[in-house]
Motif scaffolding. Structure first.
Motif, mmCIF file in Angstrom:
data_model
loop_
_atom_site.group_PDB
_atom_site.id
_atom_site.type_symbol
_atom_site.label_atom_id
_atom_site.label_comp_id
_atom_site.label_asym_id
_atom_site.label_seq_id
_atom_site.Cartn_x
_atom_site.Cartn_y
_atom_site.Cartn_z
ATOM 1 N N ALA A 115 -70.003 6.953 -129.699
ATOM 2 C CA ALA A 115 -70.370 5.663 -129.116
ATOM 3 C C ALA A 115 -69.470 5.245 -127.958
ATOM 4 O O ALA A 115 -69.910 4.520 -127.072
ATOM 5 C CB ALA A 115 -70.331 4.588 -130.200
ATOM 6 N N TYR A 116 -68.227 5.674 -128.000
ATOM 7 C CA TYR A 116 -67.263 5.205 -127.004
ATOM 8 C C TYR A 116 -66.649 6.396 -126.280
ATOM 9 O O TYR A 116 -66.366 7.437 -126.888
ATOM 10 C CB TYR A 116 -66.166 4.374 -127.679
ATOM 11 N N TRP A 117 -66.407 6.195 -124.978
ATOM 12 C CA TRP A 117 -65.917 7.272 -124.126
ATOM 13 C C TRP A 117 -64.819 6.776 -123.205
ATOM 14 O O TRP A 117 -64.855 5.628 -122.752
ATOM 15 C CB TRP A 117 -67.054 7.832 -123.273
ATOM 16 N N GLY A 118 -63.876 7.674 -122.934
ATOM 17 C CA GLY A 118 -62.888 7.398 -121.918
ATOM 18 C C GLY A 118 -63.415 7.757 -120.545
ATOM 19 O O GLY A 118 -64.544 8.237 -120.401
ATOM 20 N N GLN A 119 -62.573 7.567 -119.543
ATOM 21 C CA GLN A 119 -62.997 7.800 -118.162
ATOM 22 C C GLN A 119 -62.814 9.255 -117.735
ATOM 23 O O GLN A 119 -63.333 9.666 -116.712
ATOM 24 C CB GLN A 119 -62.209 6.890 -117.206
ATOM 25 N N GLY A 120 -62.091 10.010 -118.532
ATOM 26 C CA GLY A 120 -61.899 11.426 -118.257
ATOM 27 C C GLY A 120 -60.606 11.717 -117.526
ATOM 28 O O GLY A 120 -60.082 10.877 -116.801
ATOM 29 N N THR A 121 -60.095 12.920 -117.735
ATOM 30 C CA THR A 121 -58.903 13.380 -117.034
ATOM 31 C C THR A 121 -59.142 14.821 -116.601
ATOM 32 O O THR A 121 -59.669 15.635 -117.358
ATOM 33 C CB THR A 121 -57.647 13.247 -117.915
ATOM 34 N N GLN A 122 -58.756 15.128 -115.362
ATOM 35 C CA GLN A 122 -59.031 16.437 -114.788
ATOM 36 C C GLN A 122 -58.000 17.462 -115.243
ATOM 37 O O GLN A 122 -56.788 17.224 -115.176
ATOM 38 C CB GLN A 122 -59.016 16.360 -113.261
ATOM 39 N N VAL A 123 -58.498 18.594 -115.677
ATOM 40 C CA VAL A 123 -57.654 19.749 -115.995
ATOM 41 C C VAL A 123 -58.094 20.897 -115.099
ATOM 42 O O VAL A 123 -59.265 21.264 -115.093
ATOM 43 C CB VAL A 123 -57.780 20.149 -117.475
ATOM 44 N N THR A 124 -57.157 21.430 -114.332
ATOM 45 C CA THR A 124 -57.448 22.545 -113.442
ATOM 46 C C THR A 124 -56.516 23.692 -113.781
ATOM 47 O O THR A 124 -55.295 23.528 -113.781
ATOM 48 C CB THR A 124 -57.277 22.145 -111.976
ATOM 49 N N VAL A 125 -57.103 24.847 -114.065
ATOM 50 C CA VAL A 125 -56.329 26.041 -114.403
ATOM 51 C C VAL A 125 -56.530 27.061 -113.297
ATOM 52 O O VAL A 125 -57.648 27.520 -113.056
ATOM 53 C CB VAL A 125 -56.765 26.621 -115.759
ATOM 54 N N SER A 126 -55.447 27.403 -112.636
ATOM 55 C CA SER A 126 -55.531 28.362 -111.530
ATOM 56 C C SER A 126 -55.291 29.779 -112.035
ATOM 57 O O SER A 126 -54.529 29.998 -112.973
ATOM 58 C CB SER A 126 -54.511 28.005 -110.453
ATOM 59 N N SER A 127 -55.931 30.722 -111.377
ATOM 60 C CA SER A 127 -55.811 32.123 -111.799
ATOM 61 C C SER A 127 -54.660 32.817 -111.108
ATOM 62 O O SER A 127 -54.058 32.297 -110.180
ATOM 63 C CB SER A 127 -57.108 32.866 -111.513
#
Length: 127
Positions: A115-127
């Motif tokens: 029912a409830y959600w946060g705004q999100g956080t970006q995770v970037t994994v570089s190769s």
């Protein structure tokens, strides 16, 4: 009404680790489940992990099993996602989600179940 705020995202090299946190405002009931989802560019949002109020029931997507660990602190009203051995395919926006009215059985994995959600956080994994 529950408000969720994620933190801890960032840029990391493949093989590295990150820990995401989600702080929930408002009182969480004993029927509460907290979950993590992620959405990569051009893809649908997908389930990552979930945990019940007691912390005794956990669920993980096959793609993260053995690498990610979910936990929660009901005193601080937080849920965390420890992510180890990160891969480029883990790159996504990670969302925290919450729902009540869970009384047993398999933890829900559909995003429509929360029912409830946060705004999100970006995770970037570089190769």
């Amino acid at each position: 009404q529950v408000q969720l705020v994620e933190s801890g995202g960032g840029l990391v090299q493949a093989g590295g680790s990150l820990k995401l946190s989600c702080a929930a405002s408002g009182r969480l009931s004993r029927s509460n489940v907290m979950g993590w989802f992620r959405q990569a560019p051009g893809k649908e949002r997908e389930f990552v992990s979930a945990i019940d109020y007691s912390g005794g029931r956990l669920r993980y997507a096959n793609s993260v099993k053995g690498r990610f660990t979910i936990s929660r602190d009901n005193v601080k009203n937080t849920v965390s996602l420890q992510m180890n051995s990160l891969k480029p395919e883990d790159t996504a926006v990670y969302y925290c989600a919450s729902r009540d009215s869970y009384y047993g059985g398999a933890l829900p994995t559909g995003d429509g179940s929360y029912a409830y959600w946060g705004q999100g956080t970006q995770v970037t994994v570089s190769s």
